[in-house]
Motif scaffolding. Structure first.
Motif, PDB file in Angstrom:
ATOM      1  N   LEU A  16     -49.861 -22.613 -21.179  1.00  0.00           N
ATOM      2  CA  LEU A  16     -48.627 -23.326 -21.506  1.00  0.00           C
ATOM      3  C   LEU A  16     -47.483 -22.634 -20.791  1.00  0.00           C
ATOM      4  N   ARG A  17     -46.741 -23.419 -20.020  1.00  0.00           N
ATOM      5  CA  ARG A  17     -45.589 -22.849 -19.304  1.00  0.00           C
ATOM      6  C   ARG A  17     -44.324 -23.376 -19.963  1.00  0.00           C
ATOM      7  N   LEU A  18     -43.546 -22.459 -20.478  1.00  0.00           N
ATOM      8  CA  LEU A  18     -42.332 -22.834 -21.203  1.00  0.00           C
ATOM      9  C   LEU A  18     -41.104 -22.493 -20.372  1.00  0.00           C
ATOM     10  N   SER A  19     -40.332 -23.486 -20.018  1.00  0.00           N
ATOM     11  CA  SER A  19     -39.074 -23.230 -19.315  1.00  0.00           C
ATOM     12  C   SER A  19     -37.970 -23.059 -20.356  1.00  0.00           C
ATOM     13  N   VAL A  20     -37.326 -21.896 -20.370  1.00  0.00           N
ATOM     14  CA  VAL A  20     -36.384 -21.596 -21.449  1.00  0.00           C
ATOM     15  C   VAL A  20     -34.920 -21.839 -21.066  1.00  0.00           C
ATOM     16  N   LEU A 269     -43.679 -27.377 -20.393  1.00  0.00           N
ATOM     17  CA  LEU A 269     -42.556 -27.879 -21.183  1.00  0.00           C
ATOM     18  C   LEU A 269     -41.285 -27.578 -20.409  1.00  0.00           C
ATOM     19  N   SER A 270     -40.547 -28.621 -20.050  1.00  0.00           N
ATOM     20  CA  SER A 270     -39.327 -28.418 -19.267  1.00  0.00           C
ATOM     21  C   SER A 270     -38.221 -27.860 -20.153  1.00  0.00           C
ATOM     22  N   LYS A 274     -39.366 -31.598 -22.437  1.00  0.00           N
ATOM     23  CA  LYS A 274     -40.312 -32.681 -22.138  1.00  0.00           C
ATOM     24  C   LYS A 274     -41.641 -32.109 -21.644  1.00  0.00           C
ATOM     25  N   PHE A 275     -42.708 -32.852 -21.928  1.00  0.00           N
ATOM     26  CA  PHE A 275     -44.041 -32.432 -21.481  1.00  0.00           C
ATOM     27  C   PHE A 275     -44.307 -32.945 -20.081  1.00  0.00           C
ATOM     28  N   TYR A 276     -44.860 -32.075 -19.232  1.00  0.00           N
ATOM     29  CA  TYR A 276     -45.318 -32.490 -17.899  1.00  0.00           C
ATOM     30  C   TYR A 276     -46.715 -31.928 -17.660  1.00  0.00           C
ATOM     31  N   ASN A 334     -36.854 -31.636 -11.141  1.00  0.00           N
ATOM     32  CA  ASN A 334     -36.362 -30.494 -10.370  1.00  0.00           C
ATOM     33  C   ASN A 334     -36.929 -29.177 -10.893  1.00  0.00           C
ATOM     34  N   MET A 335     -37.027 -28.229  -9.975  1.00  0.00           N
ATOM     35  CA  MET A 335     -37.717 -26.983 -10.279  1.00  0.00           C
ATOM     36  C   MET A 335     -36.984 -26.134 -11.324  1.00  0.00           C
ATOM     37  N   ASN A 336     -35.661 -26.256 -11.394  1.00  0.00           N
ATOM     38  CA  ASN A 336     -34.933 -25.442 -12.374  1.00  0.00           C
ATOM     39  C   ASN A 336     -35.171 -25.953 -13.797  1.00  0.00           C
ATOM     40  N   TYR A 337     -35.791 -27.150 -13.920  1.00  0.00           N
ATOM     41  CA  TYR A 337     -36.146 -27.667 -15.247  1.00  0.00           C
ATOM     42  C   TYR A 337     -37.548 -27.262 -15.668  1.00  0.00           C
ATOM     43  N   ILE A 338     -38.356 -26.921 -14.678  1.00  0.00           N
ATOM     44  CA  ILE A 338     -39.791 -26.817 -14.990  1.00  0.00           C
ATOM     45  C   ILE A 338     -40.410 -25.509 -14.506  1.00  0.00           C
TER      46      ILE A 338
END
Ligand code: SF4
Length: 340
Positions: A16-20, A269-270, A274-276, A334-338
């Motif tokens: 799980l990758r969590l973008s904080v 998780l962005s 949101k789930f991607y 965009n990458m800064n979201y994810i």
């Protein structure tokens, strides 16, 4: 109890990758170019971000579907206030075997000790050059490579296991490969070179900017005596090599020339909740944040996560051609979201 599930292509879920946060203190051209992310750019307001409690709840539910590893990403995750509290809570979860964090390294001296005390042990530091001028031209914030090298030294000194990630762009930083191999070989720190990908919408990617794994390997072999290392586990994304004289390792990540979608077990998780199922998704992700804030039970969340994984069929890198790249222009997240 863990319910083992697979997606449409038979892949289980493990990571799980969590973008904080969607913020960053760098403005690298391939991720957050300064022309777009200028002083007046509006980042997500605080209430649009998942709270730590929400992230822990999400992670806990995902452990019931087989998630064992969590990676914290951004933006730049060290910009999220009190991040150590999240690390501490995630570390308490049954079933989580490993937590890693990807950072540009600039704030490690400021936050490293608290993160370490909270249980974080693994850091991936993104550093695209070792020459100050080359690095400053990439980060567009006048930050010297030597500053990041000091932060890395500090992180190692307090006990972190550090890996360094380099995104290689032809004509931009491919001349940094050999000096970086030498520097990190001497420090016995693992460094990994990543083929430049068409992430996000604003990174000006095309095939001609990719330095392939084979090209990088030829370059390294011309100066160093190396041998391949057997993969540690099935689906390891980097191909590793070892220096014969001191045993230091480095890796090459073949995101473009030899894609690894068939072993991609990552849910994302962005920063806006949101789930991607893929870094290159073009459809808007399922809004987990709104779903949770509507008051649903853990059971409903579990069923939703299961359903999202069951329909996943992403394999963008396997299918990448000039045409698919053109078709997805300005449609990806965009990458800064994810994160990366
Ligand atoms: S392209 Fe998507 S599915 Fe393939 S490895 Fe990357 S994130 Fe996974």
């Amino acid at each position: 109890m863990v319910e083992q599930i697979t997606d449409k292509l038979g892949r289980p879920i493990r990571d799980l990758r969590l973008s904080v946060t969607d913020r960053c203190n760098f403005r690298c051209d391939y991720c957050m170019p300064k022309e777009i992310f200028g002083d007046d750019f509006v980042f997500l307001p605080k209430d649009e971000l998942l709270t730590f409690d929400e992230m822990v709840r999400i992670a806990k539910v995902y452990t019931r579907l087989g998630v064992k590893k969590i990676r914290i990403t951004g933006g730049e995750p060290l910009l999220r206030r009190n991040l150590y509290k999240l690390i501490y809570e995630l570390n308490q979860l049954d079933g989580i075997e490993d937590i890693g964090l990807t950072t540009n390294g600039l704030l490690l001296k400021k936050h490293g000790q608290k993160l370490y005390d909270a249980g974080l042990r693994r850091l991936n530091v993104s550093l695209d050059a070792i020459d100050d001028k080359v690095f400053q031209a990439i980060n567009n914030r006048n930050i010297k490579a030597s500053t990041i090298l000091q932060q890395i030294d500090y992180a190692v000194s307090i006990g972190f296991h550090v890996k360094v990630n380099v995104v290689v762009q032809k004509g931009v930083n491919d001349d940094q490969i050999l000096p970086m191999i030498q520097y990190f070989k001497d420090k016995d720190i693992e460094i990994r070179f990543i083929e430049f990908m068409d992430v996000g919408n604003d990174n000006g990617w095309d095939f001609s900017k990719v330095v392939t794994k084979d090209e990088m390997l030829k370059m390294v072999e011309s100066s160093f005596d190396i041998e391949p290392v057997e993969p540690k586990y099935f689906g390891e994304v980097a191909k590793y090599y070892r220096h014969k004289d001191n045993g230091a390792k480095f890796g090459l990540i073949t995101s473009v020339s030899e894609s690894f979608c068939s072993t991609c077990t990552r849910a994302r998780l962005s920063s806006d909740g949101k789930f991607y199922g893929c870094l290159f998704s073009t459809v808007d992700g399922f809004n987990v944040k709104s779903f949770m804030r509507s008051g649903v039970s853990d059971e409903a969340l579990f069923e939703q996560f299961k359903a999202l994984w069951n329909i996943r069929d992403d394999r963008y890198s396997d299918e990448r051609t000039a045409q698919t790249v053109a078709n997805r222009q300005r449609k990806k997240i965009n990458m800064n979201y994810i994160g990366g």
